[in-house]
Design an enzyme around this catalytic site. Structure first.
Site, PDB file in Angstrom:
ATOM      1  N   ARG A 118       0.856  -1.293  -0.058  1.00  0.00           N
ATOM      2  CA  ARG A 118      -0.045   0.042  -0.122  1.00  0.00           C
ATOM      3  C   ARG A 118       0.807   1.429   0.063  1.00  0.00           C
ATOM      4  O   ARG A 118       0.380   2.372   0.405  1.00  0.00           O
ATOM      5  CB  ARG A 118      -1.076  -0.031   1.127  1.00  0.00           C
ATOM      6  CG  ARG A 118      -2.200  -1.153   0.981  1.00  0.00           C
ATOM      7  CD  ARG A 118      -3.185  -0.900   2.228  1.00  0.00           C
ATOM      8  NE  ARG A 118      -4.094  -2.111   2.184  1.00  0.00           N
ATOM      9  CZ  ARG A 118      -3.928  -3.226   2.621  1.00  0.00           C
ATOM     10  NH1 ARG A 118      -3.134  -3.327   3.423  1.00  0.00           N
ATOM     11  NH2 ARG A 118      -4.965  -4.141   2.453  1.00  0.00           N
ATOM     12  N   LYS A 140       2.108  11.384 -10.434  1.00  0.00           N
ATOM     13  CA  LYS A 140       1.518  10.659 -11.230  1.00  0.00           C
ATOM     14  C   LYS A 140       2.164   9.448 -11.730  1.00  0.00           C
ATOM     15  O   LYS A 140       3.356   9.573 -12.151  1.00  0.00           O
ATOM     16  CB  LYS A 140       1.061  11.478 -12.336  1.00  0.00           C
ATOM     17  CG  LYS A 140      -0.312  12.390 -12.294  1.00  0.00           C
ATOM     18  CD  LYS A 140      -0.750  12.635 -13.809  1.00  0.00           C
ATOM     19  CE  LYS A 140      -2.031  13.717 -13.549  1.00  0.00           C
ATOM     20  NZ  LYS A 140      -2.476  14.039 -14.866  1.00  0.00           N
ATOM     21  N   GLU A 182       7.325  19.201 -23.902  1.00  0.00           N
ATOM     22  CA  GLU A 182       6.604  19.390 -22.663  1.00  0.00           C
ATOM     23  C   GLU A 182       7.137  20.909 -22.212  1.00  0.00           C
ATOM     24  O   GLU A 182       6.229  21.512 -21.503  1.00  0.00           O
ATOM     25  CB  GLU A 182       6.995  18.413 -21.564  1.00  0.00           C
ATOM     26  CG  GLU A 182       6.790  16.982 -21.886  1.00  0.00           C
ATOM     27  CD  GLU A 182       5.160  16.786 -21.738  1.00  0.00           C
ATOM     28  OE1 GLU A 182       4.353  17.771 -21.174  1.00  0.00           O
ATOM     29  OE2 GLU A 182       4.538  15.760 -21.706  1.00  0.00           O
ATOM     30  N   LYS A 224       5.512  23.271 -12.595  1.00  0.00           N
ATOM     31  CA  LYS A 224       4.917  22.251 -12.084  1.00  0.00           C
ATOM     32  C   LYS A 224       4.954  22.079 -10.583  1.00  0.00           C
ATOM     33  O   LYS A 224       3.660  21.743 -10.167  1.00  0.00           O
ATOM     34  CB  LYS A 224       5.425  20.934 -12.534  1.00  0.00           C
ATOM     35  CG  LYS A 224       4.781  19.598 -12.477  1.00  0.00           C
ATOM     36  CD  LYS A 224       4.849  18.503 -13.248  1.00  0.00           C
ATOM     37  CE  LYS A 224       3.918  17.488 -13.372  1.00  0.00           C
ATOM     38  NZ  LYS A 224       4.280  16.086 -14.147  1.00  0.00           N
ATOM     39  N   GLU A 234      -5.358  16.891  -9.209  1.00  0.00           N
ATOM     40  CA  GLU A 234      -5.922  17.208 -10.542  1.00  0.00           C
ATOM     41  C   GLU A 234      -7.681  17.424 -10.481  1.00  0.00           C
ATOM     42  O   GLU A 234      -8.333  16.884 -11.045  1.00  0.00           O
ATOM     43  CB  GLU A 234      -5.814  16.193 -11.694  1.00  0.00           C
ATOM     44  CG  GLU A 234      -5.855  16.703 -12.909  1.00  0.00           C
ATOM     45  CD  GLU A 234      -5.338  15.833 -14.074  1.00  0.00           C
ATOM     46  OE1 GLU A 234      -6.133  15.524 -14.861  1.00  0.00           O
ATOM     47  OE2 GLU A 234      -3.944  15.601 -14.275  1.00  0.00           O
ATOM     48  N   ARG A 238      -4.521  21.508 -11.892  1.00  0.00           N
ATOM     49  CA  ARG A 238      -3.561  20.754 -12.450  1.00  0.00           C
ATOM     50  C   ARG A 238      -3.896  20.129 -14.043  1.00  0.00           C
ATOM     51  O   ARG A 238      -2.995  19.783 -14.761  1.00  0.00           O
ATOM     52  CB  ARG A 238      -3.288  19.416 -11.479  1.00  0.00           C
ATOM     53  CG  ARG A 238      -2.141  18.633 -12.133  1.00  0.00           C
ATOM     54  CD  ARG A 238      -1.696  17.730 -10.916  1.00  0.00           C
ATOM     55  NE  ARG A 238      -0.820  16.826 -11.394  1.00  0.00           N
ATOM     56  CZ  ARG A 238       0.074  16.047 -10.773  1.00  0.00           C
ATOM     57  NH1 ARG A 238      -0.132  15.837  -9.549  1.00  0.00           N
ATOM     58  NH2 ARG A 238       0.926  15.207 -11.202  1.00  0.00           N
ATOM     59  N   ASN A 242      -2.293  18.921 -18.886  1.00  0.00           N
ATOM     60  CA  ASN A 242      -2.785  18.190 -20.009  1.00  0.00           C
ATOM     61  C   ASN A 242      -2.821  18.736 -21.325  1.00  0.00           C
ATOM     62  O   ASN A 242      -3.368  18.183 -22.223  1.00  0.00           O
ATOM     63  CB  ASN A 242      -3.755  17.196 -19.657  1.00  0.00           C
ATOM     64  CG  ASN A 242      -3.708  16.172 -18.400  1.00  0.00           C
ATOM     65  OD1 ASN A 242      -2.796  15.590 -18.595  1.00  0.00           O
ATOM     66  ND2 ASN A 242      -4.509  16.542 -17.556  1.00  0.00           N
ATOM     67  N   HIS A 245      -2.197  17.021 -24.431  1.00  0.00           N
ATOM     68  CA  HIS A 245      -2.306  15.492 -24.090  1.00  0.00           C
ATOM     69  C   HIS A 245      -3.518  14.596 -24.625  1.00  0.00           C
ATOM     70  O   HIS A 245      -3.203  13.364 -24.830  1.00  0.00           O
ATOM     71  CB  HIS A 245      -1.888  15.393 -22.535  1.00  0.00           C
ATOM     72  CG  HIS A 245      -0.356  15.604 -22.483  1.00  0.00           C
ATOM     73  ND1 HIS A 245       0.168  16.702 -22.426  1.00  0.00           N
ATOM     74  CD2 HIS A 245       0.454  14.961 -21.713  1.00  0.00           C
ATOM     75  CE1 HIS A 245       1.436  16.804 -22.079  1.00  0.00           C
ATOM     76  NE2 HIS A 245       1.555  15.758 -21.396  1.00  0.00           N
ATOM     77  N   HIS A 249      -2.504  11.448 -26.551  1.00  0.00           N
ATOM     78  CA  HIS A 249      -2.601  10.393 -25.904  1.00  0.00           C
ATOM     79  C   HIS A 249      -3.403   9.370 -26.849  1.00  0.00           C
ATOM     80  O   HIS A 249      -3.099   8.181 -27.277  1.00  0.00           O
ATOM     81  CB  HIS A 249      -3.276  10.338 -24.753  1.00  0.00           C
ATOM     82  CG  HIS A 249      -2.419  10.897 -23.349  1.00  0.00           C
ATOM     83  ND1 HIS A 249      -2.960  11.094 -22.112  1.00  0.00           N
ATOM     84  CD2 HIS A 249      -1.134  10.901 -23.195  1.00  0.00           C
ATOM     85  CE1 HIS A 249      -2.012  11.444 -21.466  1.00  0.00           C
ATOM     86  NE2 HIS A 249      -0.937  11.513 -22.084  1.00  0.00           N
ATOM     87  N   HIS A 262       6.109   9.896 -26.571  1.00  0.00           N
ATOM     88  CA  HIS A 262       5.162  10.476 -26.076  1.00  0.00           C
ATOM     89  C   HIS A 262       5.358  11.938 -26.324  1.00  0.00           C
ATOM     90  O   HIS A 262       4.232  12.664 -26.811  1.00  0.00           O
ATOM     91  CB  HIS A 262       5.287  10.300 -24.586  1.00  0.00           C
ATOM     92  CG  HIS A 262       4.261  11.294 -23.595  1.00  0.00           C
ATOM     93  ND1 HIS A 262       2.930  11.277 -23.763  1.00  0.00           N
ATOM     94  CD2 HIS A 262       4.649  12.242 -23.015  1.00  0.00           C
ATOM     95  CE1 HIS A 262       2.326  12.091 -23.041  1.00  0.00           C
ATOM     96  NE2 HIS A 262       3.383  12.719 -22.357  1.00  0.00           N
TER      97      HIS A 262
END
Length: 358
Positions: A118, A140, A182, A224, A234, A238, A242, A245, A249, A262
């Site tokens: 965990r 993330k 980025e 960031k 998010e 936040r 993206n 993205h 994606h 990417h």
């Protein structure tokens, strides 16, 4: 050495930026209490930097997991490989997972750290520009699914991020360009001055000049860290990170994570987001053209011939920003001014995909 802080209360952590950090044992003595560590890397990075890292870790108990290189290997199966090693070596909750590599290694190792017992300590040791400016910071973690990018994952903040800028000297030019996407994103969402700087100094950055690299790593991490400190999971601001993205994606998943890096897909996505902002009357055509020119100068794709508009839209519909059946997008009101919205004409999205896909 420059030190930035991601301010998250008891889970705050430093980002260290300098050349040669992987070879400085005092960094790990000060910031890494774990005596048992598993180092996750890949077949490209491990031969370059694993020996330097292990020498700096001293007499800690170390186990290594070396994965194949590439986005196609960011899978649950490879996460299970890391977990199997942790279990087989009977590592306890006071161990740490060290991610030595780019975004794929960092995301996958971070997800394993989030899952094992965990949650155990994670140290991000990014060796690509994309990872140093973006994916190593913010917590993330996750893996891909054939149906979509990063659909399986968790938020799990690292204990430490070590951005050794010397590692960027061995980065292939294609990987360096992918990281620039980025950096362009950060200029577009929050810092028009950074975008202006890139327009003037792009060639220095692409040539790997240390001062230029250090500048963009520091400024990107500053932006960031500020955003993550205000919106860790998010729920609002936040999502601006993206930008490009949702388009990117979709391109990656539609091509089975094998055709585009990417950052390359994000580069094309930035152009599409700017073009759509212009289609919606939000962004001046001249500003959208500035975005396209900079992405093109960086050697990144601006048109994706191998993905049809219909296929791209189909993959976009599973994006994590879909709420109530409505696809939300990050769009631009100006360079340095992004916002999230689900209120846009469907025809604008159709025209944008038609112009840049297929």
């Amino acid at each position: 050495m420059e030190t930035l802080n991601v301010a998250l209360g008891t889970r705050s952590y430093p980002i260290l930026i300098a050349g040669g950090l992987l070879g400085r044992p005092e960094v790990f003595r000060e910031h890494l209490p774990a005596r048992d560590v598993v180092i996750v890397s890949n077949t490209t990075v491990a031969p370059l930097y694993l020996a330097t890292l292990t020498a700096s870790l001293g007499r800690r108990r170390r186990v290594e997991v070396i994965l194949p290189d590439g986005e196609a290997h960011k899978t649950l199966a490879n996460t299970a490989r890391v977990l199997d090693v942790l279990v087989a070596n009977r590592f306890a909750r006071d161990c740490a997972v060290l991610a030595l590599g780019g975004g794929v290694v960092g995301d996958l190792a971070g997800f394993a750290a989030a899952c094992y017992q965990r949650g155990v300590d994670l140290v991000q040791l990014p060796t690509t520009l994309l990872a140093q400016v973006d994916s190593a910071v913010g917590g993330k973690t996750g893996v891909n699914h054939p149906g979509g990018k990063n659909l399986i994952g968790a938020f799990h903040q690292p204990r430490l991020v070590v951005a050794d800028t010397d590692t960027l000297s061995t980065l292939p030019p294609r990987e360096l360009r992918a990281g620039v996407a980025e950096v362009i994103k950060y200029g577009l969402i929050a810092d028009a001055a950074l975008f202006d700087w890139l327009e003037v100094h792009l060639e220095e950055l692409l040539a790997g000049q240390p001062a230029a690299l250090t500048h963009v790593v520091r400024r990107s991490c500053e932006i960031k860290a500020e955003i993550v400190g205000r919106d860790e999971r998010e729920q609002g601001e936040r999502a601006l990170l993206n930008l490009g993205h949702t388009f990117g994606h979709a391109i990656e998943s539609a091509t089975a994570y094998r055709e585009w890096l990417h950052g390359e897909a994000v580069g094309a996505g930035l152009v599409m987001a700017a073009a759509m902002s212009s289609e919606c009357g939000l962004l001046a055509v001249s500003e959208a053209e500035r975005v396209r020119r900079l992405v093109e100068r960086a050697g990144l794709p601006t048109h994706i011939a191998s993905v049809t508009p219909a296929t791209a839209l189909d993959h976009m519909r599973i994006d994590k920003k879909v709420l109530g059946g409505r696809l939300r997008l990050v769009l631009l009101r100006g360079i340095g001014e992004a916002f999230v919205t689900g209120d846009y004409p469907a025809a604008a999205l159709t025209r944008t995909l038609g112009a840049y896909c297929g």
